[in-house]
Design a protein around this motif. Structure first.
Motif, PDB file in Angstrom:
ATOM      1  N   VAL A 271       6.853  -7.280   7.307  1.00  0.00           N
ATOM      2  CA  VAL A 271       7.772  -8.091   6.506  1.00  0.00           C
ATOM      3  C   VAL A 271       7.898  -7.440   5.131  1.00  0.00           C
ATOM      4  CG1 VAL A 271       8.242 -10.382   5.569  1.00  0.00           C
ATOM      5  CG2 VAL A 271       7.010 -10.151   7.745  1.00  0.00           C
ATOM      6  N   ASP A 272       9.096  -7.009   4.797  1.00  0.00           N
ATOM      7  CA  ASP A 272       9.325  -6.316   3.522  1.00  0.00           C
ATOM      8  C   ASP A 272       9.412  -7.347   2.389  1.00  0.00           C
ATOM      9  OD1 ASP A 272       9.927  -4.630   1.486  1.00  0.00           O
ATOM     10  OD2 ASP A 272      11.685  -3.723   2.420  1.00  0.00           O
ATOM     11  N   LEU A 273       8.395  -7.352   1.528  1.00  0.00           N
ATOM     12  CA  LEU A 273       8.355  -8.292   0.408  1.00  0.00           C
ATOM     13  C   LEU A 273       8.943  -7.719  -0.870  1.00  0.00           C
ATOM     14  CD1 LEU A 273       4.710  -9.655   0.831  1.00  0.00           C
ATOM     15  CD2 LEU A 273       6.819 -10.656   1.707  1.00  0.00           C
TER      16      LEU A 273
ATOM     17  N   LEU B  37      -1.646  -9.324   6.365  1.00  0.00           N
ATOM     18  CA  LEU B  37      -2.300  -8.271   5.577  1.00  0.00           C
ATOM     19  C   LEU B  37      -1.320  -7.711   4.546  1.00  0.00           C
ATOM     20  CD1 LEU B  37      -4.210  -6.211   8.287  1.00  0.00           C
ATOM     21  CD2 LEU B  37      -5.142  -7.897   6.710  1.00  0.00           C
ATOM     22  N   ALA B  38      -1.747  -7.624   3.291  1.00  0.00           N
ATOM     23  CA  ALA B  38      -0.913  -7.035   2.241  1.00  0.00           C
ATOM     24  C   ALA B  38      -1.039  -5.524   2.297  1.00  0.00           C
ATOM     25  CB  ALA B  38      -1.333  -7.557   0.874  1.00  0.00           C
ATOM     26  N   ALA B  39       0.085  -4.837   2.332  1.00  0.00           N
ATOM     27  CA  ALA B  39       0.079  -3.371   2.404  1.00  0.00           C
ATOM     28  C   ALA B  39       1.238  -2.825   1.599  1.00  0.00           C
ATOM     29  CB  ALA B  39       0.164  -2.914   3.856  1.00  0.00           C
ATOM     30  N   GLN B  40       1.170  -1.529   1.364  1.00  0.00           N
ATOM     31  CA  GLN B  40       2.264  -0.837   0.699  1.00  0.00           C
ATOM     32  C   GLN B  40       2.660   0.379   1.504  1.00  0.00           C
ATOM     33  OE1 GLN B  40       0.956   0.009  -3.322  1.00  0.00           O
ATOM     34  NE2 GLN B  40       1.845  -1.897  -4.095  1.00  0.00           N
ATOM     35  N   LEU B  41       3.947   0.689   1.446  1.00  0.00           N
ATOM     36  CA  LEU B  41       4.465   1.875   2.116  1.00  0.00           C
ATOM     37  C   LEU B  41       5.077   2.783   1.058  1.00  0.00           C
ATOM     38  CD1 LEU B  41       5.075   3.292   4.828  1.00  0.00           C
ATOM     39  CD2 LEU B  41       7.295   2.137   4.807  1.00  0.00           C
TER      40      LEU B  41
ATOM     41  N   GLY C  45       5.218  11.971  -3.893  1.00  0.00           N
ATOM     42  CA  GLY C  45       5.313  12.180  -5.328  1.00  0.00           C
ATOM     43  C   GLY C  45       5.915  11.028  -6.093  1.00  0.00           C
ATOM     44  N   ALA C  46       6.369   9.971  -5.389  1.00  0.00           N
ATOM     45  CA  ALA C  46       6.962   8.832  -6.094  1.00  0.00           C
ATOM     46  C   ALA C  46       5.875   8.009  -6.766  1.00  0.00           C
ATOM     47  CB  ALA C  46       7.737   7.959  -5.099  1.00  0.00           C
ATOM     48  N   GLU C  47       6.251   7.300  -7.827  1.00  0.00           N
ATOM     49  CA  GLU C  47       5.296   6.466  -8.540  1.00  0.00           C
ATOM     50  C   GLU C  47       4.884   5.280  -7.671  1.00  0.00           C
ATOM     51  OE1 GLU C  47       6.955   5.296 -12.228  1.00  0.00           O
ATOM     52  OE2 GLU C  47       7.288   7.343 -12.927  1.00  0.00           O
ATOM     53  N   ALA C  48       3.681   4.757  -7.973  1.00  0.00           N
ATOM     54  CA  ALA C  48       3.171   3.629  -7.198  1.00  0.00           C
ATOM     55  C   ALA C  48       4.090   2.415  -7.306  1.00  0.00           C
ATOM     56  CB  ALA C  48       1.762   3.265  -7.659  1.00  0.00           C
ATOM     57  N   SER C  49       4.760   2.266  -8.444  1.00  0.00           N
ATOM     58  CA  SER C  49       5.649   1.125  -8.631  1.00  0.00           C
ATOM     59  C   SER C  49       6.862   1.181  -7.716  1.00  0.00           C
ATOM     60  CB  SER C  49       6.123   1.058 -10.085  1.00  0.00           C
ATOM     61  OG  SER C  49       6.815   2.249 -10.438  1.00  0.00           O
ATOM     62  N   GLN C  50       7.116   2.346  -7.121  1.00  0.00           N
ATOM     63  CA  GLN C  50       8.252   2.497  -6.217  1.00  0.00           C
ATOM     64  C   GLN C  50       7.875   2.259  -4.763  1.00  0.00           C
ATOM     65  OE1 GLN C  50       9.447   6.511  -7.275  1.00  0.00           O
ATOM     66  NE2 GLN C  50      10.929   5.753  -8.767  1.00  0.00           N
ATOM     67  N   ASN C  51       6.600   1.992  -4.490  1.00  0.00           N
ATOM     68  CA  ASN C  51       6.189   1.693  -3.127  1.00  0.00           C
ATOM     69  C   ASN C  51       6.790   0.380  -2.668  1.00  0.00           C
ATOM     70  OD1 ASN C  51       4.644   3.979  -3.264  1.00  0.00           O
ATOM     71  ND2 ASN C  51       2.709   2.914  -3.580  1.00  0.00           N
ATOM     72  N   ARG C  52       6.966   0.256  -1.365  1.00  0.00           N
ATOM     73  CA  ARG C  52       7.474  -1.000  -0.809  1.00  0.00           C
ATOM     74  C   ARG C  52       6.295  -1.911  -0.480  1.00  0.00           C
ATOM     75  NH1 ARG C  52      12.587  -0.526  -0.619  1.00  0.00           N
ATOM     76  NH2 ARG C  52      12.875  -2.573   0.296  1.00  0.00           N
ATOM     77  N   ASP C  53       6.420  -3.174  -0.850  1.00  0.00           N
ATOM     78  CA  ASP C  53       5.380  -4.162  -0.581  1.00  0.00           C
ATOM     79  C   ASP C  53       5.652  -4.809   0.765  1.00  0.00           C
ATOM     80  OD1 ASP C  53       3.965  -3.957  -3.097  1.00  0.00           O
ATOM     81  OD2 ASP C  53       5.715  -4.892  -4.009  1.00  0.00           O
ATOM     82  N   LEU C  54       4.641  -4.791   1.638  1.00  0.00           N
ATOM     83  CA  LEU C  54       4.808  -5.302   3.004  1.00  0.00           C
ATOM     84  C   LEU C  54       3.748  -6.338   3.338  1.00  0.00           C
ATOM     85  CD1 LEU C  54       5.357  -1.901   4.878  1.00  0.00           C
ATOM     86  CD2 LEU C  54       7.113  -3.426   3.978  1.00  0.00           C
TER      87      LEU C  54
ATOM     88  N   ARG D  74      11.600  -9.727  -2.685  1.00  0.00           N
ATOM     89  CA  ARG D  74      11.029 -10.963  -3.198  1.00  0.00           C
ATOM     90  C   ARG D  74      10.163 -10.683  -4.435  1.00  0.00           C
ATOM     91  NH1 ARG D  74       7.612 -14.117   1.116  1.00  0.00           N
ATOM     92  NH2 ARG D  74       9.444 -13.434   2.297  1.00  0.00           N
ATOM     93  N   ARG D  75       9.367  -9.613  -4.375  1.00  0.00           N
ATOM     94  CA  ARG D  75       8.527  -9.259  -5.516  1.00  0.00           C
ATOM     95  C   ARG D  75       9.381  -8.838  -6.715  1.00  0.00           C
ATOM     96  NH1 ARG D  75       3.388  -7.780  -3.278  1.00  0.00           N
ATOM     97  NH2 ARG D  75       2.818  -9.630  -2.078  1.00  0.00           N
ATOM     98  N   GLU D  76      10.451  -8.104  -6.445  1.00  0.00           N
ATOM     99  CA  GLU D  76      11.330  -7.677  -7.531  1.00  0.00           C
ATOM    100  C   GLU D  76      12.010  -8.884  -8.180  1.00  0.00           C
ATOM    101  OE1 GLU D  76      13.011  -5.481 -10.302  1.00  0.00           O
ATOM    102  OE2 GLU D  76      11.535  -4.754  -8.856  1.00  0.00           O
TER     103      GLU D  76
END
Length: 359
Positions: free
Chosen positions: A147-149, A101-105, A110-119, A152-154
């Protein structure tokens, strides 16, 4: 004295004397702790009972003893609000494993969505508790792996940026080569003259690119460029070119333009100017740093000891290269003056293209 280790299992007797439940607990804790990815174990109530070091780094607070949804407030993009963290655990407890399952943490409030971690989230039942006669068993808990992606995404984003930048630079370079070829052909009267002039200019362009590549497109100084550009054209006369104050790093576009200017000045000096005679000298020195009055680094090319100089009867392509190469910015440019005692050229490099040298 401790009893000997069991020969069949080769485990210490102290471990073998543990109750099955205690032994299971110890093995499970060891497995969770040794996992490289984030692993959380939840009881039937959805409370986190175990978490390894990777999971603790992801969570804002210690997740053990807290509800999974509170410990790891996952967001599922594209799920339209129908998927929630507690539902992940609930489905695993009902015996339904979830994989990939693709998720974000969110990193912080207040942080921007682009700063979320992709999991990437996986949830599986921990243990099936046998049911009563005729009834299905049920899960005693759930294991969730994260699994912290993000790295890899960066890396993928960086690769795409580099590919776009490479595409941009290749197209610009090809356009520059076409322009050099066309203008050289227009100003040369013979095929031999065209071949010689065109080859020299392309070699000058290639030399600047090679230096940029060797320096990872950064940290390239004017001194490096000068020494690279004058060597092929001037040969032993390169020792009569004096430089001062050129230990300044510049941006790639300035490096390429400056390299072409130095190539044209050197070629002219070798053919007609100070480097065409044994006693002639050339100096290329820094005259002024950027200031409020002039937002550019100013250099001076000055020839001395050569034949008497007169202005040419017609403007050649070399003069065009010199005057136009740095004109991509209003502050940049180069101006030639044919003075009787030697050619002079004021070269202006825009302040925006100056870089702090690293290392």
């Amino acid at each position: 004295m401790s009893p000997p280790a069991d020969a069949a299992t080769d485990l210490p007797a102290s471990v073998l004397t543990l109750s099955p439940a205690a032994l299971y607990e110890r093995i499970a804790a060891a497995v969770v702790a040794s996992a490289g990815e984030a692993v959380l174990v939840c009881a039937r109530e959805g409370i986190v009972t175990h978490a390894n070091a990777a999971a603790r780094q992801l969570a804002a607070q210690d997740p053990v003893g807290r509800p999974f949804a509170e410990a790891v407030p996952l967001v599922f993009p594209g799920a339209n609000g129908l998927m929630a963290p507690d539902e992940i655990v609930a489905m695993a407890l009902r015996g339904t494993p979830l994989q990939g399952l693709a998720a974000q943490l969110p990193n912080a409030e207040g942080a921007e969505a682009s700063q979320n971690r992709d999991l990437l989230v996986n949830a599986v039942p921990l243990e099936l508790i046998p049911g009563e006669a005729g009834e299905a068993g049920r899960a005693g808990g759930a294991i969730v792996t994260l699994v912290d992606l993000t790295p890899r995404r960066e890396a993928e984003r960086q690769r795409l940026l580099l590919m776009r930048e490479l595409d941009h630079r290749v197209k610009n370079t090809l356009a520059l080569v076409l322009s050099i070829g066309s203008r050289t052909a227009h100003h040369e009267e013979t095929l031999e003259g065209f071949q010689r002039a065109f080859a020299g200019r392309i070699q000058a362009l290639a030399a600047a690119h090679n230096l940029l590549a060797d320096n990872s497109w950064s940290n390239l100084t004017l001194e490096d460029l000068v020494r690279t550009e004058i060597a092929p054209s001037s040969g032993t006369a390169a020792a009569r070119v004096r430089t001062e104050g050129l230990d300044i790093a510049v941006a790639p576009r300035a490096a390429i333009a400056f390299g072409l200017v130095v190539h044209e000045l050197t070629t002219n000096a070798v053919k007609f100017g100070a480097l065409s005679v044994a006693d002639g000298t050339v100096s290329l020195t820094r005259v002024a740093m950027p200031s409020e009055a002039r937002n550019a680094l100013v250099l001076e090319w000055r020839e001395q000891g050569g034949p008497p100089v007169t202005a040419p009867g017609r403007r050649g392509f070399g003069q065009t290269v010199i005057s136009r190469s740095l004109r991509y910015s209003g502050e940049g440019g180069a101006e030639l003056s044919f003075e009787p005692d030697g050619v002079r050229c004021e070269i202006r490099i825009p302040a925006e293209d100056l870089r702090e040298r690293v290392g």
